[in-house]
Design a protein around this motif. Structure first.
Motif, PDB file in Angstrom:
ATOM      1  N   GLU A 131       0.747  -1.085  -0.142  1.00 39.53           N
ATOM      2  CA  GLU A 131      -0.035  -0.046  -0.125  1.00 39.53           C
ATOM      3  C   GLU A 131       1.020   1.348  -0.096  1.00 39.53           C
ATOM      4  OE1 GLU A 131      -3.845   1.299   2.340  1.00 39.53           O
ATOM      5  OE2 GLU A 131      -2.278   0.513   3.404  1.00 39.53           O
ATOM      6  N   GLY A 132       0.549   2.114  -0.898  1.00 34.48           N
ATOM      7  CA  GLY A 132       1.338   3.416  -0.974  1.00 34.48           C
ATOM      8  C   GLY A 132       1.022   4.174  -2.171  1.00 34.48           C
ATOM      9  N   THR A 133       1.786   5.168  -2.377  1.00 34.02           N
ATOM     10  CA  THR A 133       1.914   6.164  -3.439  1.00 34.02           C
ATOM     11  C   THR A 133       3.292   6.127  -4.017  1.00 34.02           C
ATOM     12  OG1 THR A 133       0.264   7.914  -2.471  1.00 34.02           O
ATOM     13  CG2 THR A 133       1.667   8.500  -4.338  1.00 34.02           C
ATOM     14  N   TYR A 134       3.321   5.839  -5.522  1.00 34.97           N
ATOM     15  CA  TYR A 134       4.418   5.619  -6.078  1.00 34.97           C
ATOM     16  C   TYR A 134       4.419   6.531  -7.293  1.00 34.97           C
ATOM     17  CZ  TYR A 134       4.263   0.835  -4.011  1.00 34.97           C
ATOM     18  OH  TYR A 134       4.263  -0.309  -3.096  1.00 34.97           O
ATOM     19  N   GLN A 135       5.866   6.991  -7.448  1.00 30.18           N
ATOM     20  CA  GLN A 135       6.189   7.978  -8.616  1.00 30.18           C
ATOM     21  C   GLN A 135       6.571   7.256  -9.745  1.00 30.18           C
ATOM     22  OE1 GLN A 135       4.835  11.149  -8.085  1.00 30.18           O
ATOM     23  NE2 GLN A 135       5.021  11.427 -10.195  1.00 30.18           N
ATOM     24  N   ALA A 136       6.471   7.620 -11.054  1.00 32.49           N
ATOM     25  CA  ALA A 136       6.835   7.120 -12.269  1.00 32.49           C
ATOM     26  C   ALA A 136       8.296   7.585 -12.361  1.00 32.49           C
ATOM     27  CB  ALA A 136       5.906   7.692 -13.482  1.00 32.49           C
ATOM     28  N   LYS A 137       9.225   6.730 -12.633  1.00 31.47           N
ATOM     29  CA  LYS A 137      10.520   7.239 -12.913  1.00 31.47           C
ATOM     30  C   LYS A 137      11.243   6.937 -14.353  1.00 31.47           C
ATOM     31  CE  LYS A 137      11.157   8.468  -8.624  1.00 31.47           C
ATOM     32  NZ  LYS A 137      11.252   9.896  -8.398  1.00 31.47           N
ATOM     33  N   PHE A 138      10.696   5.808 -14.881  1.00 32.38           N
ATOM     34  CA  PHE A 138      11.217   5.590 -16.246  1.00 32.38           C
ATOM     35  C   PHE A 138      10.119   4.943 -17.188  1.00 32.38           C
ATOM     36  CE2 PHE A 138      15.003   5.357 -13.530  1.00 32.38           C
ATOM     37  CZ  PHE A 138      15.726   6.080 -14.141  1.00 32.38           C
ATOM     38  N   TYR A 139      10.133   5.259 -18.154  1.00 27.77           N
ATOM     39  CA  TYR A 139       9.420   4.336 -19.369  1.00 27.77           C
ATOM     40  C   TYR A 139      10.207   3.574 -20.200  1.00 27.77           C
ATOM     41  CZ  TYR A 139       6.726   4.024 -23.738  1.00 27.77           C
ATOM     42  OH  TYR A 139       6.163   3.300 -24.715  1.00 27.77           O
ATOM     43  N   ASP A 140      10.033   2.437 -20.368  1.00 30.72           N
ATOM     44  CA  ASP A 140      10.505   1.444 -21.280  1.00 30.72           C
ATOM     45  C   ASP A 140       9.764   1.290 -22.486  1.00 30.72           C
ATOM     46  OD1 ASP A 140      12.454  -0.319 -22.472  1.00 30.72           O
ATOM     47  OD2 ASP A 140      12.235  -1.558 -20.676  1.00 30.72           O
ATOM     48  N   GLN A 141      10.380   1.661 -23.699  1.00 33.78           N
ATOM     49  CA  GLN A 141       9.726   1.487 -25.017  1.00 33.78           C
ATOM     50  C   GLN A 141       9.495  -0.029 -25.188  1.00 33.78           C
ATOM     51  OE1 GLN A 141      11.320   3.985 -28.109  1.00 33.78           O
ATOM     52  NE2 GLN A 141      12.690   4.599 -26.562  1.00 33.78           N
ATOM     53  N   SER A 142      10.449  -1.042 -24.567  1.00 32.94           N
ATOM     54  CA  SER A 142      10.173  -2.377 -25.000  1.00 32.94           C
ATOM     55  C   SER A 142      10.824  -2.980 -23.915  1.00 32.94           C
ATOM     56  CB  SER A 142      10.877  -2.710 -26.297  1.00 32.94           C
ATOM     57  OG  SER A 142      10.867  -3.960 -26.422  1.00 32.94           O
ATOM     58  N   THR A 143       9.921  -3.943 -23.171  1.00 29.65           N
ATOM     59  CA  THR A 143      10.027  -4.695 -22.077  1.00 29.65           C
ATOM     60  C   THR A 143      11.599  -5.229 -22.063  1.00 29.65           C
ATOM     61  OG1 THR A 143       8.773  -6.296 -22.515  1.00 29.65           O
ATOM     62  CG2 THR A 143       7.877  -4.504 -20.904  1.00 29.65           C
ATOM     63  N   SER A 144      11.827  -5.751 -23.308  1.00 25.27           N
ATOM     64  CA  SER A 144      13.052  -6.451 -23.447  1.00 25.27           C
ATOM     65  C   SER A 144      14.196  -5.612 -23.817  1.00 25.27           C
ATOM     66  CB  SER A 144      12.886  -7.633 -24.392  1.00 25.27           C
ATOM     67  OG  SER A 144      12.467  -6.995 -25.810  1.00 25.27           O
TER      68      SER A 144
END
Length: 159
Positions: free
Chosen positions: A30-43
């Motif tokens: 439980e809690g609040t999380y902040q976006a840090k990175f976007y990955d264009q392709s998970t691999s």
């Protein structure tokens, strides 16, 4: 009488020292999380740091029951999130009853659609909360690329 008093004392000492240290999986994430990175392709591992195009993204997880949480993913706005729906959803996404499962010591899985026992896959809309309970990956497939899964790495806000 002496034995009864001794047993009662040992019971009280044992009860006080045997606190249940394991927190239910739903409470531990439980809690609040902040976006840090976007990955264009998970691999591919080609991560783009947030904010992207001025956009931030917040993930809120709230305890509902031992195996259920509510999840809300909120963009800071939808104005400049180009391409919309890829780096950031175009609106707040709410999942009032998301099921969780902790089949391994490495992650807790949140099924945003479907129930536990569904295939663990990066192509299903899921959140993986890692063992440290401080980082999470949100896996989704944007409408623009229906066969390619994307992920957003979140880190838990310290309160």
């Amino acid at each position: 009488m002496r034995n009864l008093l001794l047993c009662a004392s040992l019971f009280l000492i044992g009860s006080a020292s045997c606190k249940h240290s394991d927190v239910e999986p739903a409470q531990s994430i439980e809690g609040t999380y902040q976006a840090k990175f976007y990955d264009q392709s998970t691999s591919s591992g080609n991560a783009i740091p947030y904010p992207i195009n001025g956009q931030e993204l917040t993930l809120q997880i709230k305890y509902v029951s031992a195996d259920t949480v509510s999840v809300q993913i909120t963009p800071s706005s939808t104005a400049n999130a180009l391409p919309n729906g890829v780096y950031s959803p175009t609106q707040t996404l709410s999942y009032p009853k998301a099921y969780i499962e902790s089949p391994t010591n490495t992650a807790t899985y949140i099924y945003l659609t479907g129930k536990p026992g569904s295939p663990i896959s990066t192509t299903n809309t899921q959140i993986w909360i890692y063992k440290d309970k401080q980082s999470a990956d949100y896996f989704f497939t944007p409408q623009q690329t229906p066969t390619i899964a994307k992920s957003i790495r979140f880190e838990k806000n310290d309160v």
